[in-house]
Design an enzyme around this catalytic site. Structure first.
Site, short mmCIF file in Angstrom:
data_model
loop_
_atom_site.label_atom_id
_atom_site.label_comp_id
_atom_site.label_asym_id
_atom_site.label_seq_id
_atom_site.Cartn_x
_atom_site.Cartn_y
_atom_site.Cartn_z
N SER A 20 0.88 -1.18 0.00
CA SER A 20 0.00 0.00 0.00
C SER A 20 0.91 1.22 0.00
O SER A 20 2.05 1.15 0.52
CB SER A 20 -0.84 -0.01 1.28
N TYR A 44 -1.91 -0.49 10.62
CA TYR A 44 -1.88 -0.94 9.22
C TYR A 44 -0.55 -0.56 8.56
O TYR A 44 0.11 -1.40 7.94
CB TYR A 44 -3.05 -0.32 8.49
N1 LIG Z 1 -8.52 -0.86 -1.09
C1 LIG Z 1 -7.49 -0.05 -0.94
O1 LIG Z 1 -7.62 1.17 -0.92
C2 LIG Z 1 -6.10 -0.62 -0.83
C3 LIG Z 1 -5.02 0.27 -0.99
C4 LIG Z 1 -3.73 -0.22 -0.87
C5 LIG Z 1 -3.52 -1.56 -0.63
N2 LIG Z 1 -4.58 -2.41 -0.47
C6 LIG Z 1 -4.29 -3.80 -0.17
O2 LIG Z 1 -4.87 -4.62 -1.16
C7 LIG Z 1 -5.13 -5.92 -0.63
C8 LIG Z 1 -6.55 -6.34 -1.00
O3 LIG Z 1 -7.45 -5.45 -0.39
P1 LIG Z 1 -8.89 -5.07 -0.98
O4 LIG Z 1 -8.92 -3.62 -1.08
O5 LIG Z 1 -9.22 -5.92 -2.15
O6 LIG Z 1 -9.79 -5.47 0.30
P2 LIG Z 1 -11.09 -6.34 0.52
O7 LIG Z 1 -12.09 -6.10 -0.56
O8 LIG Z 1 -11.48 -6.13 1.93
O9 LIG Z 1 -10.55 -7.85 0.32
C9 LIG Z 1 -9.68 -8.42 1.26
C10 LIG Z 1 -9.51 -9.89 0.93
O10 LIG Z 1 -8.66 -10.47 1.94
C11 LIG Z 1 -9.29 -11.65 2.44
N3 LIG Z 1 -8.97 -11.87 3.85
C12 LIG Z 1 -9.12 -10.99 4.87
N4 LIG Z 1 -8.80 -11.59 6.03
C13 LIG Z 1 -8.45 -12.87 5.73
C14 LIG Z 1 -8.04 -13.98 6.51
N5 LIG Z 1 -7.96 -13.92 7.85
N6 LIG Z 1 -7.77 -15.15 5.88
C15 LIG Z 1 -7.88 -15.23 4.54
N7 LIG Z 1 -8.26 -14.22 3.74
C16 LIG Z 1 -8.55 -13.05 4.34
C17 LIG Z 1 -10.80 -11.38 2.25
O11 LIG Z 1 -11.51 -12.62 2.12
P3 LIG Z 1 -12.45 -13.29 3.24
O12 LIG Z 1 -13.08 -12.19 4.04
O13 LIG Z 1 -13.40 -14.11 2.42
O14 LIG Z 1 -11.53 -14.15 4.05
C18 LIG Z 1 -10.82 -10.65 0.93
O15 LIG Z 1 -10.85 -11.56 -0.15
C19 LIG Z 1 -4.88 -5.81 0.88
O16 LIG Z 1 -3.61 -6.34 1.18
C20 LIG Z 1 -4.90 -4.32 1.12
O17 LIG Z 1 -4.13 -3.95 2.25
C21 LIG Z 1 -5.85 -1.97 -0.58
#
Ligand SMILES: NC(=O)c1ccc[n+]([C@@H]2O[C@H](COP(=O)([O-])OP(=O)(O)OC[C@H]3O[C@@H](n4cnc5c(N)ncnc54)[C@H](OP(=O)(O)O)[C@@H]3O)[C@@H](O)[C@H]2O)c1
Length: 239
Positions: free
Chosen positions: A141, A154
């Site tokens: 991130s 985070y």
């Molecule tokens: N959205 C943003 O603005 C942003 C910006 C920078 C970086 N990121 C990074 O991008 C990545 C994906 O995030 P996203 O934005 O797509 O978020 P999201 O829509 O909340 O998806 C998160 C994913 O992680 C899985 N997950 C969470 N806890 C878990 C656990 N204990 N075991 C297994 N799987 C787990 C969730 O699946 P389940 O709940 O089904 O387990 C879901 O598929 C993350 O690493 C996040 O930090 C996001």
């Protein structure tokens, strides 16, 4: 052994992980999906098979648990014999003022955002080193390069991820294994949209933008390594 290239994507039930699954399926990869929500993954996998004739494998796992990382890697290796691309994408954000973050919330972020990445990557790297081929992608991130209000826990995990990734990259490049770390700005997914002060969706990246950046790093010429990629919205609309 699977005759197509194999990608293993964590956090594949929604958001960036789901977009990654679609992009790699459309490029002819066999796609192994993992998250806790099996139902969502199965719906996505069925769509990928329908749209792209993709081979898919759904493995439910809770990456907050040490034993699930090993069980997950074993399941994919048993079924398909290899992992060509591992995408460490699963992540948790508890965005809250410093004094309001509980020990459990901090622990959850540490477990999923860094410990699981470390443990799962340990299970997948030996096969890549043996084949002298492979790519590890880490979704960090921009909060892993710059702190932000509400990000004490985070950001700490994402800075840690960067340190892990830079060190691993130095260890594995001699074996032709790429380590690529992607630093997205705000992306319009549930991770951020459930926060009351989330930016306007029009000012955010879409999950597919991150998926395309990741695929660019995987498909670049074999001699090249895009070790770190920042990706942010070009011209964000001010609220
Ligand atoms: N959205 C943003 O603005 C942003 C910006 C920078 C970086 N990121 C990074 O991008 C990545 C994906 O995030 P996203 O934005 O797509 O978020 P999201 O829509 O909340 O998806 C998160 C994913 O992680 C899985 N997950 C969470 N806890 C878990 C656990 N204990 N075991 C297994 N799987 C787990 C969730 O699946 P389940 O709940 O089904 O387990 C879901 O598929 C993350 O690493 C996040 O930090 C996001």
């Amino acid at each position: 052994m699977m005759n197509k290239p194999v990608v293993l994507i964590t956090g594949a039930s929604r958001g960036i992980g789901a977009a990654l699954a679609e992009k790699f399926a459309s490029e002819g990869y066999a796609v192994a999906l993992t998250a806790r929500d099996m139902e969502k993954m199965q719906i996505l996998a069925a769509n990928l098979t329908k749209s792209y004739k993709a081979e898919t494998l759904c493995v439910p796992a809770d990456l907050g648990k040490v034993e699930d990382a090993e069980r997950l890697a074993n399941a994919v290796l048993k079924e398909w014999g290899k992992v060509d691309v591992l995408i460490n994408n699963a992540g948790i954000l508890h965005a809250r003022p410093f004094l309001e973050i509980s020990a459990d919330e901090l622990q959850e972020m540490l477990d999923v955002n860094i410990r699981a990445v470390f443990l799962l990557t340990q299970k997948v790297v030996p096969g890549m080193v043996e084949r002298k081929d492979g790519t590890i992608i880490n979704i960090a991130s921009l909060g892993g390069k710059n702190g932000f209000k509400g990000g004490t826990g985070y950001s700490a995990t994402k800075f840690a991820l960067r340190g892990f990734a830079q060190s691993l990259m130095q260890e594995l490049r001699k074996d032709n294994v790429r380590v690529v770390t992607v630093f997205p700005g705000s992306v319009d997914t549930r991770l951020i949209s459930r926060n009351p002060d989330a930016p306007d969706p029009a000012s955010m990246l879409q999950a597919v933008d991150v998926a395309h950046a990741v695929y660019a790093a995987v498909s670049v010429d074999a001699r090249a390594l895009m070790s770190e990629i920042d990706i942010r919205p070009l011209n964000p609309v001010k609220k």
